[in-house]
Design a protein around this motif. Structure first.
Motif, PDB file in Angstrom:
ATOM      1  N   GLY A  15       1.130  -1.310  -0.065  1.00  0.00           N
ATOM      2  CA  GLY A  15       0.109   0.154   0.050  1.00  0.00           C
ATOM      3  C   GLY A  15       1.205   1.493   0.073  1.00  0.00           C
ATOM      4  N   ALA A  16       0.490   2.045   0.485  1.00  0.00           N
ATOM      5  CA  ALA A  16       0.761   3.468   0.473  1.00  0.00           C
ATOM      6  C   ALA A  16       0.517   3.920   1.839  1.00  0.00           C
ATOM      7  N   GLY A  17       1.994   4.998   1.931  1.00  0.00           N
ATOM      8  CA  GLY A  17       2.209   5.433   4.057  1.00  0.00           C
ATOM      9  C   GLY A  17       1.580   6.974   3.863  1.00  0.00           C
ATOM     10  N   HIS A  18       1.065   7.295   3.295  1.00  0.00           N
ATOM     11  CA  HIS A  18       0.829   8.646   3.302  1.00  0.00           C
ATOM     12  C   HIS A  18      -0.425   8.764   4.010  1.00  0.00           C
ATOM     13  N   GLY A  24      -8.150  -0.674   2.264  1.00  0.00           N
ATOM     14  CA  GLY A  24      -9.279  -1.856   1.914  1.00  0.00           C
ATOM     15  C   GLY A  24     -10.469  -1.045   2.697  1.00  0.00           C
ATOM     16  N   SER A  25     -11.451  -1.051   3.126  1.00  0.00           N
ATOM     17  CA  SER A  25     -12.648  -0.668   3.680  1.00  0.00           C
ATOM     18  C   SER A  25     -12.396   0.880   4.255  1.00  0.00           C
ATOM     19  N   ARG A  26     -11.080   1.469   4.660  1.00  0.00           N
ATOM     20  CA  ARG A  26     -10.934   2.122   5.527  1.00  0.00           C
ATOM     21  C   ARG A  26      -9.461   3.335   4.640  1.00  0.00           C
ATOM     22  N   THR A  27      -9.246   4.170   5.095  1.00  0.00           N
ATOM     23  CA  THR A  27      -8.523   5.175   4.840  1.00  0.00           C
ATOM     24  C   THR A  27      -7.152   4.555   5.815  1.00  0.00           C
ATOM     25  N   HIS A  28      -6.003   5.053   5.263  1.00  0.00           N
ATOM     26  CA  HIS A  28      -5.135   5.218   6.957  1.00  0.00           C
ATOM     27  C   HIS A  28      -4.615   6.632   7.902  1.00  0.00           C
ATOM     28  N   LYS A  29      -4.698   6.238   7.884  1.00  0.00           N
ATOM     29  CA  LYS A  29      -4.844   7.234   9.275  1.00  0.00           C
ATOM     30  C   LYS A  29      -3.488   8.255   9.736  1.00  0.00           C
ATOM     31  N   GLY A  30      -2.423   8.264   9.615  1.00  0.00           N
ATOM     32  CA  GLY A  30      -1.075   8.495   9.969  1.00  0.00           C
ATOM     33  C   GLY A  30      -0.403   9.065   8.491  1.00  0.00           C
ATOM     34  N   VAL A  31       0.997   8.767   9.278  1.00  0.00           N
ATOM     35  CA  VAL A  31       1.899   8.831   8.239  1.00  0.00           C
ATOM     36  C   VAL A  31       3.154   8.167   8.797  1.00  0.00           C
ATOM     37  N   ASN A 110      10.535  -1.703   6.792  1.00  0.00           N
ATOM     38  CA  ASN A 110       9.853  -1.293   8.605  1.00  0.00           C
ATOM     39  C   ASN A 110      10.076   0.265   8.421  1.00  0.00           C
ATOM     40  N   HIS A 111       9.119   0.617   8.939  1.00  0.00           N
ATOM     41  CA  HIS A 111       8.795   1.900   8.995  1.00  0.00           C
ATOM     42  C   HIS A 111       7.982   1.858  10.540  1.00  0.00           C
ATOM     43  N   VAL A 112       7.771   3.206  11.347  1.00  0.00           N
ATOM     44  CA  VAL A 112       6.935   4.404  12.724  1.00  0.00           C
ATOM     45  C   VAL A 112       6.254   4.281  11.345  1.00  0.00           C
ATOM     46  N   HIS A 113       4.440   4.742  12.140  1.00  0.00           N
ATOM     47  CA  HIS A 113       3.381   4.927  12.216  1.00  0.00           C
ATOM     48  C   HIS A 113       3.107   6.194  13.304  1.00  0.00           C
ATOM     49  N   PHE A 114       3.561   7.037  11.876  1.00  0.00           N
ATOM     50  CA  PHE A 114       2.563   8.766  13.007  1.00  0.00           C
ATOM     51  C   PHE A 114       1.747   9.497  12.419  1.00  0.00           C
ATOM     52  N   GLU A 115       0.583   9.119  13.780  1.00  0.00           N
ATOM     53  CA  GLU A 115      -0.722  10.091  13.273  1.00  0.00           C
ATOM     54  C   GLU A 115      -1.154  10.977  14.515  1.00  0.00           C
ATOM     55  N   ILE A 116      -2.153  11.595  14.587  1.00  0.00           N
ATOM     56  CA  ILE A 116      -2.274  13.027  15.782  1.00  0.00           C
ATOM     57  C   ILE A 116      -3.772  12.843  15.628  1.00  0.00           C
ATOM     58  N   LYS A 117      -4.479  12.724  16.376  1.00  0.00           N
ATOM     59  CA  LYS A 117      -5.785  12.745  17.014  1.00  0.00           C
ATOM     60  C   LYS A 117      -6.618  14.488  17.791  1.00  0.00           C
ATOM     61  N   LYS A 118      -7.309  14.621  17.374  1.00  0.00           N
ATOM     62  CA  LYS A 118      -7.939  15.732  18.532  1.00  0.00           C
ATOM     63  C   LYS A 118      -9.556  16.331  18.811  1.00  0.00           C
ATOM     64  N   ASP A 119      -9.768  15.794  20.396  1.00  0.00           N
ATOM     65  CA  ASP A 119     -10.684  15.780  20.530  1.00  0.00           C
ATOM     66  C   ASP A 119     -11.879  14.490  19.541  1.00  0.00           C
ATOM     67  N   GLY A 120     -10.845  13.324  19.548  1.00  0.00           N
ATOM     68  CA  GLY A 120     -11.396  11.759  18.726  1.00  0.00           C
ATOM     69  C   GLY A 120     -11.068  11.759  17.316  1.00  0.00           C
ATOM     70  N   ASP A 121     -11.006  12.861  16.658  1.00  0.00           N
ATOM     71  CA  ASP A 121     -10.645  12.738  15.187  1.00  0.00           C
ATOM     72  C   ASP A 121      -9.440  12.676  14.948  1.00  0.00           C
ATOM     73  N   ASP A 124      -4.619  14.800   9.802  1.00  0.00           N
ATOM     74  CA  ASP A 124      -3.376  14.511   8.772  1.00  0.00           C
ATOM     75  C   ASP A 124      -1.190  15.008   9.352  1.00  0.00           C
ATOM     76  N   PRO A 125      -1.375  14.228   9.820  1.00  0.00           N
ATOM     77  CA  PRO A 125       0.519  14.916  10.516  1.00  0.00           C
ATOM     78  C   PRO A 125       1.455  15.341   9.419  1.00  0.00           C
ATOM     79  N   THR A 126       0.296  16.011   8.655  1.00  0.00           N
ATOM     80  CA  THR A 126       2.080  16.120   7.397  1.00  0.00           C
ATOM     81  C   THR A 126       1.919  17.698   7.313  1.00  0.00           C
ATOM     82  N   PRO A 127       1.533  18.298   8.227  1.00  0.00           N
ATOM     83  CA  PRO A 127       2.118  19.732   8.462  1.00  0.00           C
ATOM     84  C   PRO A 127       2.748  20.104   9.598  1.00  0.00           C
ATOM     85  N   ALA A 128       2.796  18.785  10.749  1.00  0.00           N
ATOM     86  CA  ALA A 128       3.632  18.894  11.429  1.00  0.00           C
ATOM     87  C   ALA A 128       5.235  18.670  10.508  1.00  0.00           C
TER      88      ALA A 128
END
Length: 134
Positions: A15-18, A24-31, A110-121, A124-128
């Motif tokens: 897949g893709a890391g962005h 599948g039926s969902r989308t990637h929630k991080g980078v 091999n990678h790490v997955h980085f995500e950001i949540k605010k109030d449960g949402d 996109d961590p790309t700008p950070a």
């Protein structure tokens, strides 16, 4: 290693890391950020460790570290934690070592997955990441 210094994972046979990439039926929630197994990973922000979680419900060997700062939850997945819940960290504190994803997904970069949540949402961590690298 600072997350902003890691190269972003592109597209491959898994897949893709962005952010927003189809999963599948969902989308990637991080980078996804390429990192060698056993590499020390630093906290992306100054804050407090609020959770040491498990990446998968069916495999308790893969972990993540959540750091909360300014009402945001910053999560770094596939890291064997070296911090504890309640611990204050700075943006250069090592939070753990990158885990080997090849055992679960043979052949995946091999990678790490980085995500950001605010109030449960999920945000996109790309700008950070861009801001951290400036």
């Amino acid at each position: 290693m600072k997350l902003s210094e890691l190269k972003r994972r592109g597209s491959d046979g898994f897949g893709a890391g962005h952010f927003g990439a189809p999963r599948g039926s969902r989308t990637h929630k991080g980078v996804d950020l390429l990192a060698s197994s056993g590499e020390a990973i630093e906290s992306p922000v100054t804050g407090t460790v609020t959770k040491l979680g498990y990446s998968y419900g069916d495999d308790l060997s893969y972990r993540y570290v959540q750091i909360t700062a300014g009402g945001y939850d910053f999560r770094v997945f596939y890291v064997d934690p070296s911090v504890r819940v309640g611990q204050g960290v700075t943006a250069n504190t090592a939070i753990g070592l990158t885990q080997d994803l090849g055992q679960r997904y043979p052949g995946i970069p091999n990678h790490v997955h980085f995500e950001i949540k605010k109030d449960g949402d999920y945000l996109d961590p790309t700008p950070a990441l861009i801001a951290m690298g400036e």
